[in-house]
Write a protein that holds these residues in place. Structure first.
Motif, PDB file in Angstrom:
ATOM      1  N   ALA A 292     -11.163 -49.860  24.915  1.00  0.00           N
ATOM      2  CA  ALA A 292     -11.755 -48.612  25.404  1.00  0.00           C
ATOM      3  C   ALA A 292     -13.126 -48.384  24.770  1.00  0.00           C
ATOM      4  O   ALA A 292     -14.068 -47.945  25.435  1.00  0.00           O
ATOM      5  CB  ALA A 292     -10.821 -47.438  25.103  1.00  0.00           C
ATOM      6  N   GLY A 293     -13.229 -48.695  23.486  1.00  0.00           N
ATOM      7  CA  GLY A 293     -14.525 -48.581  22.822  1.00  0.00           C
ATOM      8  C   GLY A 293     -15.556 -49.518  23.424  1.00  0.00           C
ATOM      9  O   GLY A 293     -16.718 -49.138  23.619  1.00  0.00           O
ATOM     10  N   ALA A 294     -15.134 -50.749  23.733  1.00  0.00           N
ATOM     11  CA  ALA A 294     -16.059 -51.712  24.337  1.00  0.00           C
ATOM     12  C   ALA A 294     -16.547 -51.221  25.696  1.00  0.00           C
ATOM     13  O   ALA A 294     -17.744 -51.320  26.022  1.00  0.00           O
ATOM     14  CB  ALA A 294     -15.373 -53.074  24.464  1.00  0.00           C
ATOM     15  N   VAL A 295     -15.640 -50.696  26.493  1.00  0.00           N
ATOM     16  CA  VAL A 295     -16.007 -50.192  27.827  1.00  0.00           C
ATOM     17  C   VAL A 295     -16.956 -49.002  27.702  1.00  0.00           C
ATOM     18  O   VAL A 295     -17.960 -48.912  28.427  1.00  0.00           O
ATOM     19  CB  VAL A 295     -14.738 -49.804  28.612  1.00  0.00           C
ATOM     20  N   LEU A 296     -16.658 -48.082  26.808  1.00  0.00           N
ATOM     21  CA  LEU A 296     -17.520 -46.909  26.634  1.00  0.00           C
ATOM     22  C   LEU A 296     -18.925 -47.312  26.193  1.00  0.00           C
ATOM     23  O   LEU A 296     -19.922 -46.745  26.662  1.00  0.00           O
ATOM     24  CB  LEU A 296     -16.892 -45.955  25.629  1.00  0.00           C
ATOM     25  N   ILE A 297     -19.011 -48.292  25.286  1.00  0.00           N
ATOM     26  CA  ILE A 297     -20.334 -48.757  24.855  1.00  0.00           C
ATOM     27  C   ILE A 297     -21.080 -49.396  26.024  1.00  0.00           C
ATOM     28  O   ILE A 297     -22.283 -49.156  26.217  1.00  0.00           O
ATOM     29  CB  ILE A 297     -20.194 -49.742  23.685  1.00  0.00           C
ATOM     30  N   ALA A 298     -20.371 -50.190  26.831  1.00  0.00           N
ATOM     31  CA  ALA A 298     -21.011 -50.838  27.979  1.00  0.00           C
ATOM     32  C   ALA A 298     -21.523 -49.807  28.982  1.00  0.00           C
ATOM     33  O   ALA A 298     -22.590 -49.988  29.589  1.00  0.00           O
ATOM     34  CB  ALA A 298     -20.013 -51.776  28.667  1.00  0.00           C
ATOM     35  N   VAL A 299     -20.791 -48.712  29.143  1.00  0.00           N
ATOM     36  CA  VAL A 299     -21.180 -47.687  30.104  1.00  0.00           C
ATOM     37  C   VAL A 299     -22.291 -46.800  29.571  1.00  0.00           C
ATOM     38  O   VAL A 299     -23.200 -46.389  30.314  1.00  0.00           O
ATOM     39  CB  VAL A 299     -19.946 -46.824  30.477  1.00  0.00           C
ATOM     40  N   MET A 300     -22.259 -46.528  28.263  1.00  0.00           N
ATOM     41  CA  MET A 300     -23.129 -45.503  27.695  1.00  0.00           C
ATOM     42  C   MET A 300     -24.415 -46.029  27.063  1.00  0.00           C
ATOM     43  O   MET A 300     -25.314 -45.245  26.777  1.00  0.00           O
ATOM     44  CB  MET A 300     -22.358 -44.716  26.623  1.00  0.00           C
ATOM     45  N   TRP A 301     -24.526 -47.338  26.833  1.00  0.00           N
ATOM     46  CA  TRP A 301     -25.659 -47.792  26.021  1.00  0.00           C
ATOM     47  C   TRP A 301     -27.009 -47.554  26.704  1.00  0.00           C
ATOM     48  O   TRP A 301     -27.991 -47.208  26.037  1.00  0.00           O
ATOM     49  CB  TRP A 301     -25.490 -49.248  25.602  1.00  0.00           C
ATOM     50  N   ARG A 302     -27.068 -47.693  28.019  1.00  0.00           N
ATOM     51  CA  ARG A 302     -28.366 -47.462  28.699  1.00  0.00           C
ATOM     52  C   ARG A 302     -28.766 -45.993  28.633  1.00  0.00           C
ATOM     53  O   ARG A 302     -29.920 -45.670  28.291  1.00  0.00           O
ATOM     54  CB  ARG A 302     -28.297 -47.954  30.126  1.00  0.00           C
ATOM     55  N   PRO A 303     -27.856 -45.049  28.992  1.00  0.00           N
ATOM     56  CA  PRO A 303     -28.246 -43.637  28.858  1.00  0.00           C
ATOM     57  C   PRO A 303     -28.610 -43.258  27.419  1.00  0.00           C
ATOM     58  O   PRO A 303     -29.561 -42.505  27.202  1.00  0.00           O
ATOM     59  CB  PRO A 303     -26.994 -42.887  29.334  1.00  0.00           C
ATOM     60  N   LEU A 304     -27.858 -43.773  26.450  1.00  0.00           N
ATOM     61  CA  LEU A 304     -28.164 -43.443  25.061  1.00  0.00           C
ATOM     62  C   LEU A 304     -29.500 -44.042  24.646  1.00  0.00           C
ATOM     63  O   LEU A 304     -30.271 -43.426  23.901  1.00  0.00           O
ATOM     64  CB  LEU A 304     -27.052 -43.950  24.151  1.00  0.00           C
ATOM     65  N   GLY A 305     -29.782 -45.265  25.118  1.00  0.00           N
ATOM     66  CA  GLY A 305     -31.055 -45.892  24.791  1.00  0.00           C
ATOM     67  C   GLY A 305     -32.230 -45.106  25.359  1.00  0.00           C
ATOM     68  O   GLY A 305     -33.270 -44.946  24.694  1.00  0.00           O
ATOM     69  N   ARG A 306     -32.080 -44.586  26.578  1.00  0.00           N
ATOM     70  CA  ARG A 306     -33.160 -43.783  27.164  1.00  0.00           C
ATOM     71  C   ARG A 306     -33.324 -42.442  26.445  1.00  0.00           C
ATOM     72  O   ARG A 306     -34.423 -41.968  26.222  1.00  0.00           O
ATOM     73  CB  ARG A 306     -32.869 -43.548  28.647  1.00  0.00           C
ATOM     74  N   ALA A 307     -32.181 -41.847  26.060  1.00  0.00           N
ATOM     75  CA  ALA A 307     -32.229 -40.546  25.388  1.00  0.00           C
ATOM     76  C   ALA A 307     -32.839 -40.640  24.019  1.00  0.00           C
ATOM     77  O   ALA A 307     -33.489 -39.712  23.532  1.00  0.00           O
ATOM     78  CB  ALA A 307     -30.808 -39.961  25.280  1.00  0.00           C
ATOM     79  N   GLY A 308     -32.580 -41.806  23.327  1.00  0.00           N
ATOM     80  CA  GLY A 308     -33.100 -41.978  21.972  1.00  0.00           C
ATOM     81  C   GLY A 308     -34.562 -42.368  21.956  1.00  0.00           C
ATOM     82  O   GLY A 308     -35.164 -42.443  20.893  1.00  0.00           O
TER      83      GLY A 308
END
Length: 455
Positions: free
Chosen positions: A439-455
């Motif tokens: 579940a952690g792997a899936v969440l990272i795969a889904v969220m890394w692009r939005p988090l990268g843009r936000a950061g």
């Protein structure tokens, strides 16, 4: 002053003794941490088995001071628990609080005592705690002393190592912490092997006593190195005079907090090998070898051993990938770490169905625990580097505290999940553990692009 184009460590004087080219103080600090980790992992490899197989048996459990009150408090939240379930809950709370108290240990060092006095106090508490574990009546007192002692030592030794270098000497500091972490992992490998062997041959209390002696050695090492440490900064907080945080700073902090939160899933899966993993090995694995049975605590060294052996090849792989233009991003490394942890837990699920209880080949846990060590290499150093690099300068210390708070959450949850071990089959339990990491792997795969843009 520079060395080969790099800023020289502030603790390195011309002609002074060095530790692999670094300040001698780094060697004393690295060995102090190695002895502390030796004692911690040696004790941790024993404590769950000790509780379930000895201390919590009728006729002994009644002699543990404060146990009735602690059990009532835990079962008020969870309902009635078996001895194994209760041991997992206590281990989870203990492991979680170990990661919670360094926040206060840092404040104690910054505001009141200074790092040196705080580390010495912590080492004394750790020695007393390990010794207290050797007696039934003082078992819970021993755990409390260890929690407080780790709070004083953990973080402050590392902070002193970092203080040996100018703030902008990134390459030198990275090299120093690689040496520092080798000491940590060496202690983590040796502790379960030595304490586990002593406990198997001469009894639990000898194993715990060994941890106390080793921690005393760490204290002596630290005291011997005091003369090499640079002067301590004034009390009152290193960042007290820092500038106010901007909107962009707060946005970066929010993104980093979200990233840290995503790693809690794989932390739960990884640290479960020290809780339910010990019970599973004891009940499911055939420890027989031509040289005699393998002590169960030895398996707890496998993940740390894998981290030591594979660290250099993995760093070389990442360097070659970066040189070829195909470097793996930090977010991808976090995701790979979660996926590897999930696959490793999956191996334990498969192994549980491969043979009857007591007849599973030891190769299964060796492979699974080594896999957990590789997964840890992918995500933990990456997370620390990501946070230290992207956090605002005046909030770096607080953000590193957030990382340890995530371990508090993960280890507390790990203890609760471990308490469910006896309510399901081993195969189902490790499938659940694998699903948590996945579940952690899936969440990272889904969220890394939005988090990268936000950061």
């Amino acid at each position: 002053m520079s060395l080969n184009g790099e800023l020289a460590p502030s603790g390195l004087r011309p002609g002074a003794a060095t530790f692999f080219g670094e300040p001698a103080a780094l060697g004393y600090l690295a060995f102090t941490e190695a002895w502390e980790r030796f004692s911690y992992y040696g004790m941790s490899a024993l404590v769950v088995l000790y509780m379930t197989e000895a201390l919590f048996l009728p006729g002994r459990i009644e002699h543990v001071a404060g146990f009735a009150g602690l059990r009532a408090a835990i079962e008020a939240l969870t309902g009635p628990l078996s001895s194994q379930g209760l041991a997992s809950m206590i281990y989870g709370l203990y492991s979680g609080l170990i990661c919670f108290t360094p926040l206060f240990g840092g404040l104690l060092a910054d505001r009141l005592l200074g790092a040196r006095a705080t580390v010495i106090l912590g080492a004394l508490l750790l020695c007393a705690g390990h010794l207290a574990l050797a007696f039934d009546a003082s078992f819970l007192v021993g755990l409390l002393l260890l929690i407080l002692g780790c709070g004083c030592v953990k973080g402050n030794v590392a902070a002193q190592a970092g203080a040996l270098y100018p703030r902008d000497a990134d390459a030198a500091r990275t090299r120093a912490f690689m040496l520092f972490n080798i000491g940590i992992n060496t202690g983590a490998v040796a502790g379960p092997i030595v304490c586990g062997l002593l406990a198997q041959v001469w009894g639990w209390h000898v194993g715990f006593g060994c941890a106390a002696v080793i921690m005393l050695t760490g204290l002596v090492t630290y005291l011997a190195g005091l003369r090499h440490l640079p002067p301590e900064p004034p009390r009152g907080g290193r960042d007290a005079r820092g500038s106010a945080l901007s909107t962009a700073d707060w946005r970066a902090i929010g993104v980093l907090c979200a990233i840290v939160a995503l790693t809690i899933f794989q932390s739960i899966a990884y640290f479960q090998i020290g809780d339910a993993g010990a019970i599973w090995v004891r009940r499911m694995v055939d420890p027989a070898t031509p040289f005699g049975p393998i002590p169960v605590p030895w398996f707890r060294s496998v993940d740390s051993f894998a981290s030591v052996v594979l660290a250099a090849p993995l760093i070389g792989l990442w360097r070659r990938q970066s040189a070829g233009g195909g470097g793996v991003s930090d977010y991808a490394k976090l995701g790979y770490g979660a996926a590897i942890a999930a696959a490793s837990a999956g191996l334990l699920a498969v192994a549980s169905g491969s043979a009857a209880a007591g007849h599973v080949s030891p190769l299964w846990p060796l492979a699974a625990f080594a896999g957990m060590g590789v997964g840890f290499l992918y995500y933990w150093p990456t997370l620390m580097a990501l946070v230290s690099r992207r956090a605002p300068a005046q909030a770096t210390g607080a953000m590193l505290g957030v990382i340890f708070m995530s371990l508090f959450v993960a280890k507390t949850a790990m203890g609760w999940i471990g308490s469910l071990y006896e309510t399901m089959t081993p195969a189902v339990f490790w499938t659940l553990d694998a699903a948590i990491a996945a579940a952690g792997a899936v969440l990272i795969a889904v969220m890394w692009r939005p988090l990268g843009r936000a950061g």
